[in-house]
Design a protein around this motif. Sequence first.
Motif, PDB file in Angstrom:
ATOM      1  N   ALA A 156       0.925  -1.149  -0.034  1.00 39.18           N
ATOM      2  CA  ALA A 156       0.006  -0.072   0.112  1.00 39.18           C
ATOM      3  C   ALA A 156       0.880   1.441   0.006  1.00 39.18           C
ATOM      4  O   ALA A 156       1.916   1.339   0.547  1.00 39.18           O
ATOM      5  CB  ALA A 156      -0.898  -0.121   1.106  1.00 39.18           C
ATOM      6  N   ALA A 157       0.321   2.302  -0.559  1.00 40.24           N
ATOM      7  CA  ALA A 157       1.161   3.739  -0.707  1.00 40.24           C
ATOM      8  C   ALA A 157       0.741   4.385   0.506  1.00 40.24           C
ATOM      9  O   ALA A 157      -0.254   4.403   1.387  1.00 40.24           O
ATOM     10  CB  ALA A 157       0.466   4.591  -1.744  1.00 40.24           C
ATOM     11  N   ARG A 158       1.638   5.111   1.263  1.00 39.85           N
ATOM     12  CA  ARG A 158       1.607   5.903   2.500  1.00 39.85           C
ATOM     13  C   ARG A 158       2.003   7.217   2.208  1.00 39.85           C
ATOM     14  O   ARG A 158       2.892   7.491   1.438  1.00 39.85           O
ATOM     15  CB  ARG A 158       2.391   5.154   3.554  1.00 39.85           C
ATOM     16  CG  ARG A 158       1.715   3.892   3.880  1.00 39.85           C
ATOM     17  CD  ARG A 158       0.189   3.783   4.665  1.00 39.85           C
ATOM     18  NE  ARG A 158      -0.430   2.794   5.010  1.00 39.85           N
ATOM     19  CZ  ARG A 158      -1.319   2.232   4.314  1.00 39.85           C
ATOM     20  NH1 ARG A 158      -1.479   2.555   3.144  1.00 39.85           N
ATOM     21  NH2 ARG A 158      -1.789   1.040   4.570  1.00 39.85           N
ATOM     22  N   LYS A 159       1.844   8.137   3.265  1.00 42.60           N
ATOM     23  CA  LYS A 159       2.274   9.595   3.112  1.00 42.60           C
ATOM     24  C   LYS A 159       3.714   9.621   3.517  1.00 42.60           C
ATOM     25  O   LYS A 159       4.524  10.624   3.130  1.00 42.60           O
ATOM     26  CB  LYS A 159       1.071  10.478   3.936  1.00 42.60           C
ATOM     27  CG  LYS A 159      -0.129  10.585   2.878  1.00 42.60           C
ATOM     28  CD  LYS A 159      -0.892  11.765   3.673  1.00 42.60           C
ATOM     29  CE  LYS A 159      -2.245  11.875   2.975  1.00 42.60           C
ATOM     30  NZ  LYS A 159      -3.053  12.917   3.518  1.00 42.60           N
ATOM     31  N   SER A 160       4.205   8.862   4.208  1.00 40.69           N
ATOM     32  CA  SER A 160       5.289   8.865   5.107  1.00 40.69           C
ATOM     33  C   SER A 160       5.750   7.651   5.541  1.00 40.69           C
ATOM     34  O   SER A 160       4.721   6.799   5.795  1.00 40.69           O
ATOM     35  CB  SER A 160       5.398  10.173   6.440  1.00 40.69           C
ATOM     36  OG  SER A 160       4.562   9.548   7.247  1.00 40.69           O
ATOM     37  N   LEU A 161       7.086   7.448   5.449  1.00 41.67           N
ATOM     38  CA  LEU A 161       7.807   6.174   5.912  1.00 41.67           C
ATOM     39  C   LEU A 161       9.093   6.246   6.057  1.00 41.67           C
ATOM     40  O   LEU A 161       9.870   6.754   5.230  1.00 41.67           O
ATOM     41  CB  LEU A 161       7.455   5.101   4.650  1.00 41.67           C
ATOM     42  CG  LEU A 161       7.587   3.639   5.123  1.00 41.67           C
ATOM     43  CD1 LEU A 161       6.713   2.901   6.055  1.00 41.67           C
ATOM     44  CD2 LEU A 161       7.558   2.893   3.758  1.00 41.67           C
ATOM     45  N   LYS A 162       9.457   5.651   7.150  1.00 41.34           N
ATOM     46  CA  LYS A 162      10.873   5.702   7.430  1.00 41.34           C
ATOM     47  C   LYS A 162      11.800   7.040   7.392  1.00 41.34           C
ATOM     48  O   LYS A 162      13.012   7.114   7.076  1.00 41.34           O
ATOM     49  CB  LYS A 162      11.910   4.413   6.529  1.00 41.34           C
ATOM     50  CG  LYS A 162      11.457   3.250   6.569  1.00 41.34           C
ATOM     51  CD  LYS A 162      11.743   2.511   7.715  1.00 41.34           C
ATOM     52  CE  LYS A 162      11.697   0.988   7.640  1.00 41.34           C
ATOM     53  NZ  LYS A 162      11.886   0.582   9.074  1.00 41.34           N
ATOM     54  N   LYS A 181       5.278   8.824  -4.152  1.00 40.77           N
ATOM     55  CA  LYS A 181       4.422   8.130  -3.495  1.00 40.77           C
ATOM     56  C   LYS A 181       5.446   7.103  -2.576  1.00 40.77           C
ATOM     57  O   LYS A 181       6.535   6.732  -2.941  1.00 40.77           O
ATOM     58  CB  LYS A 181       3.652   6.937  -4.103  1.00 40.77           C
ATOM     59  CG  LYS A 181       2.560   7.747  -4.953  1.00 40.77           C
ATOM     60  CD  LYS A 181       1.733   6.731  -5.718  1.00 40.77           C
ATOM     61  CE  LYS A 181       0.531   7.417  -6.579  1.00 40.77           C
ATOM     62  NZ  LYS A 181      -0.334   6.645  -7.220  1.00 40.77           N
ATOM     63  N   LEU A 182       5.180   6.661  -1.515  1.00 39.69           N
ATOM     64  CA  LEU A 182       6.018   5.764  -0.481  1.00 39.69           C
ATOM     65  C   LEU A 182       5.047   4.443  -0.320  1.00 39.69           C
ATOM     66  O   LEU A 182       3.753   4.508  -0.154  1.00 39.69           O
ATOM     67  CB  LEU A 182       6.125   6.316   0.795  1.00 39.69           C
ATOM     68  CG  LEU A 182       7.220   7.603   0.963  1.00 39.69           C
ATOM     69  CD1 LEU A 182       7.151   8.350   1.996  1.00 39.69           C
ATOM     70  CD2 LEU A 182       8.525   6.940   0.618  1.00 39.69           C
ATOM     71  N   TYR A 183       5.606   3.432  -0.139  1.00 44.87           N
ATOM     72  CA  TYR A 183       5.006   1.973  -0.144  1.00 44.87           C
ATOM     73  C   TYR A 183       5.455   1.322   1.038  1.00 44.87           C
ATOM     74  O   TYR A 183       6.738   1.508   1.595  1.00 44.87           O
ATOM     75  CB  TYR A 183       5.102   1.338  -1.450  1.00 44.87           C
ATOM     76  CG  TYR A 183       4.953   1.922  -2.688  1.00 44.87           C
ATOM     77  CD1 TYR A 183       3.346   2.080  -3.173  1.00 44.87           C
ATOM     78  CD2 TYR A 183       5.846   2.118  -3.641  1.00 44.87           C
ATOM     79  CE1 TYR A 183       3.183   2.775  -4.219  1.00 44.87           C
ATOM     80  CE2 TYR A 183       5.538   2.882  -4.542  1.00 44.87           C
ATOM     81  CZ  TYR A 183       4.052   3.290  -5.159  1.00 44.87           C
ATOM     82  OH  TYR A 183       3.717   4.018  -6.202  1.00 44.87           O
TER      83      TYR A 183
END
Length: 464
Positions: A156-162, A181-183
């Motif tokens: 899934a795509a997310r707005k922020s990650l790591k 996009k962030l997955y």
Amino acid sequence: MKVNYAKHIATAVLLSLSMNAAWAGDETLVDLPGFDTPTQTSTGNTTPSTATAKQEDKKSDDKKSDDKKAEEKKPTTPTKPAPPKPAPPKPAPPKPAPPRPAPPEANDLNRPLHVGDSAVYSGYDVQIMEIYENGMARILFASGSSSIVELKDLAAARKSLKGFSVDERVLYAGYEVTIKKLYTNESALIEFQSGTKSVVGLTQFVKLLNSSQGWNIGQQAMYSNYLGTISQIYSNGTVKFRFESGTESVISITSLVRLERSMNGWVVGDRAMYSNYEGKIRTIYSNRTVEFVFESGSVSVISIDSLARILNSMSGWTVGEEVSYSDYKGVIKSIYSNGTAVFRFESGTQTIVSLSALVKIVRSLEGFYVGETVMYSGYEGKITWMLANKTVLVSYDSGRTAYTKTDYLVKIISSLNGVKVGTRGLINNYPGTVSRVYANGTIRFRFDNGAETLNSITSLIKAL
């Protein structure tokens, strides 16, 4: 005593008639003998008779006057002002409303996929069109084609990650890109400046910083002897460096050299001498180098330790002083802290010389003085100038000049051993007159025929 009954009876009758009239509502009153009868006003109201009213008014006025005098005799007591009413308390400020919590599914990594969500599948950005009960889903590719795949293969795509966020700019493979996009499988869809897009792993990203290790974006620095400006700083210890020519290069932040305002007593703008050429310091760097602008306009980066300060005086020498270099007369134009000076010859040419090679010009030395006529090598001449190292310049009447030392000069004196100018005598049995007496024991003898000779004073036979 005789009682007048008739009068009393008449009075009673009249009183009775008057009362009956009042009860009947008749306002006409009957005058009774011996009584004051009220009079009727123009308005219909009754008032007491004039005499009775005046008496009553006088009594009332007298009573008011007495009351006023009594009040004036009473002592007056000042009244205290009423205390001010206290201000009403300020109402307490309203408590700020607590921030609204983000929707639980906004960036929840464990949130299940829904129809319409963006996701990544096999390195491609896709959109979920349908989800089925058997754990399968229909996805739509950017090309417009669709496919049925397993939900577990989608990220899934997310707005922020790591620590990364959508729309953040990062460095990837030496290129600055934008995260679109962030997955959840720790990959991202990036967009290059050319507009092309690609899905890559987060581990290949380098974050863009505003500052690092004391360096800031926009700060001037020197790299490999070239001046420039930091245009971008990266988290991997590199920076994008823009040279003054406009070209850019990604280099290590540790290879940058800071600009300083001063160092070792040198300040930007100071004049100095480098390699026998004068110029000005334009920039000072923390690695003990400077950007040096020569008087010709050319620029060079040199060691700060190779610079020589320009002085007004040193070791007894002064700028503008007349001196001699290699028996040539000239003037000191500049003096430097490294013990050298610019020497300008009388011809106008210049050279850098050591201060130790210069000789001071003096007016007198060892009993001789400038302008004095002396004898050198059997010929008389005049001392034109003298140096502190005993060198003198002798000019002859013929125009010829000669450099010599004071040790070889002979002073002209007035007399020696009884011989003086004008003494007559014989030399080699020829008569004549002494024309000069020298301090070295020689005389110049002019024969009577006009010829002259230089002889020892002991060869003279004086006339008696």
